[in-house]
Write a protein that holds these residues in place. Sequence first.
Motif, short mmCIF file in Angstrom:
data_model
loop_
_atom_site.label_atom_id
_atom_site.label_comp_id
_atom_site.label_asym_id
_atom_site.label_seq_id
_atom_site.Cartn_x
_atom_site.Cartn_y
_atom_site.Cartn_z
N MET A 145 0.83 -1.18 0.00
CA MET A 145 0.00 0.00 0.00
C MET A 145 0.88 1.26 0.00
N GLU A 146 1.91 1.26 0.83
CA GLU A 146 2.80 2.42 0.89
C GLU A 146 3.56 2.63 -0.42
N GLY A 147 3.93 1.50 -1.05
CA GLY A 147 4.63 1.58 -2.33
C GLY A 147 3.74 2.19 -3.40
N GLU A 148 2.45 1.82 -3.37
CA GLU A 148 1.48 2.36 -4.34
C GLU A 148 1.26 3.85 -4.10
N VAL A 149 1.13 4.21 -2.82
CA VAL A 149 0.92 5.62 -2.47
C VAL A 149 2.12 6.45 -2.94
N THR A 150 3.31 5.89 -2.74
CA THR A 150 4.53 6.58 -3.16
C THR A 150 4.56 6.75 -4.67
N ALA A 151 4.17 5.71 -5.41
CA ALA A 151 4.16 5.77 -6.88
C ALA A 151 3.17 6.83 -7.35
N THR A 152 1.99 6.86 -6.75
CA THR A 152 0.98 7.84 -7.13
C THR A 152 1.48 9.26 -6.85
N TYR A 153 2.12 9.43 -5.72
CA TYR A 153 2.67 10.74 -5.37
C TYR A 153 3.72 11.18 -6.40
N LEU A 154 4.61 10.25 -6.75
CA LEU A 154 5.67 10.58 -7.71
C LEU A 154 5.09 10.92 -9.08
N ARG A 155 4.02 10.21 -9.44
CA ARG A 155 3.34 10.47 -10.70
C ARG A 155 2.94 11.95 -10.74
N GLY A 156 2.41 12.44 -9.62
CA GLY A 156 2.00 13.84 -9.53
C GLY A 156 3.19 14.79 -9.60
N VAL A 157 4.25 14.41 -8.91
CA VAL A 157 5.46 15.25 -8.88
C VAL A 157 6.05 15.41 -10.27
N LEU A 158 5.99 14.33 -11.06
CA LEU A 158 6.64 14.33 -12.38
C LEU A 158 5.74 14.90 -13.48
N GLU A 159 4.52 15.23 -13.10
CA GLU A 159 3.58 15.80 -14.07
C GLU A 159 4.16 17.10 -14.63
N GLY A 160 4.09 17.22 -15.94
CA GLY A 160 4.57 18.44 -16.57
C GLY A 160 6.07 18.46 -16.82
N GLU A 161 6.74 17.35 -16.50
CA GLU A 161 8.18 17.29 -16.73
C GLU A 161 8.50 16.74 -18.13
N GLY A 162 7.45 16.36 -18.88
CA GLY A 162 7.66 15.89 -20.24
C GLY A 162 8.23 14.49 -20.34
N VAL A 163 7.96 13.67 -19.35
CA VAL A 163 8.43 12.27 -19.40
C VAL A 163 7.25 11.32 -19.25
N ILE A 164 7.42 10.12 -19.81
CA ILE A 164 6.42 9.07 -19.60
C ILE A 164 6.68 8.49 -18.22
N VAL A 165 5.64 8.38 -17.43
CA VAL A 165 5.77 7.77 -16.11
C VAL A 165 5.04 6.44 -16.14
N SER A 166 5.76 5.35 -15.89
CA SER A 166 5.12 4.04 -15.92
C SER A 166 5.30 3.32 -14.60
N ARG A 167 4.45 2.35 -14.37
CA ARG A 167 4.45 1.59 -13.12
C ARG A 167 4.68 0.13 -13.47
N ILE A 168 5.55 -0.55 -12.71
CA ILE A 168 5.77 -1.97 -12.99
C ILE A 168 4.45 -2.71 -12.80
N ALA A 169 4.26 -3.77 -13.59
CA ALA A 169 3.02 -4.53 -13.55
C ALA A 169 2.90 -5.28 -12.23
N LEU A 170 1.66 -5.58 -11.88
CA LEU A 170 1.43 -6.25 -10.60
C LEU A 170 1.56 -7.77 -10.72
N GLY A 171 2.56 -8.23 -11.46
CA GLY A 171 2.85 -9.65 -11.48
C GLY A 171 3.43 -10.03 -10.13
N LEU A 172 3.93 -9.00 -9.45
CA LEU A 172 4.50 -9.22 -8.12
C LEU A 172 3.36 -9.39 -7.13
N PRO A 173 3.52 -10.26 -6.16
CA PRO A 173 2.46 -10.44 -5.17
C PRO A 173 2.25 -9.16 -4.38
#
Length: 199
Positions: A145-173
């Motif tokens: 849950m904390e990892g997901e929250v962190t990813a979502t936060y970073l997605r917001g931080v990187l908004e407007g920086e002109g980069v593709i932001v991707s998240r690793i697939a949930l193949g991981l448990p």
Amino acid sequence: MSVIEELTAELARLPGIGRKTATRLTYHLLKQPAAVVTRLARAIEAVAERVHPCATCGNLSEIDPCAICADARRDGSVICVVEEASDIGAIERSGEFRGRYHVLGGRLSPLDGIGPEDLRIGELRGRVANGSGVREVILATNPSMEGEVTATYLRGVLEGEGVIVSRIALGLPIGGELEYADGVTIARALTARRAMGEG
Ligand SMILES: [Zn+2]
């Protein structure tokens, strides 16, 4: 406090080692030849003295920049963001990733009082700032849950920086730690990553 008690107390501070295990380890060491114990002590001393975070990516290394940052054959246009330096080893073992890394130094965790200012987020922004040549940032924080929250936060931080932001697939448990995932699972999670958006 005797030196025996002192060593036991130090060992008990390590993660996953309770008082009982610490005592057992201490008496195990006391039974070893002095040379064996000295070698262990020197190895601990050496990492404390010689290993430091890479100023660029935060990877733990004896050299700065670290071997990955210094390797010109690696793709500098893709940055894989991980929570801890130990996650880099797990991803490297998968053999799937040829870009560079960025170590956050943890994850957002309000309950533990860990906020954005405690992580290397400003450094990440600096690295992806327009004109730096970074085209994709892969968020490989743990699937907790904390990892997901962190990813979502970073997605917001990187908004407007002109980069593709991707998240690793949930193949991981869910709730699993990247560090302990096998190479095949990590390779699959990286290949099947999905874009969180383009800023
Ligand atoms: Zn580095």
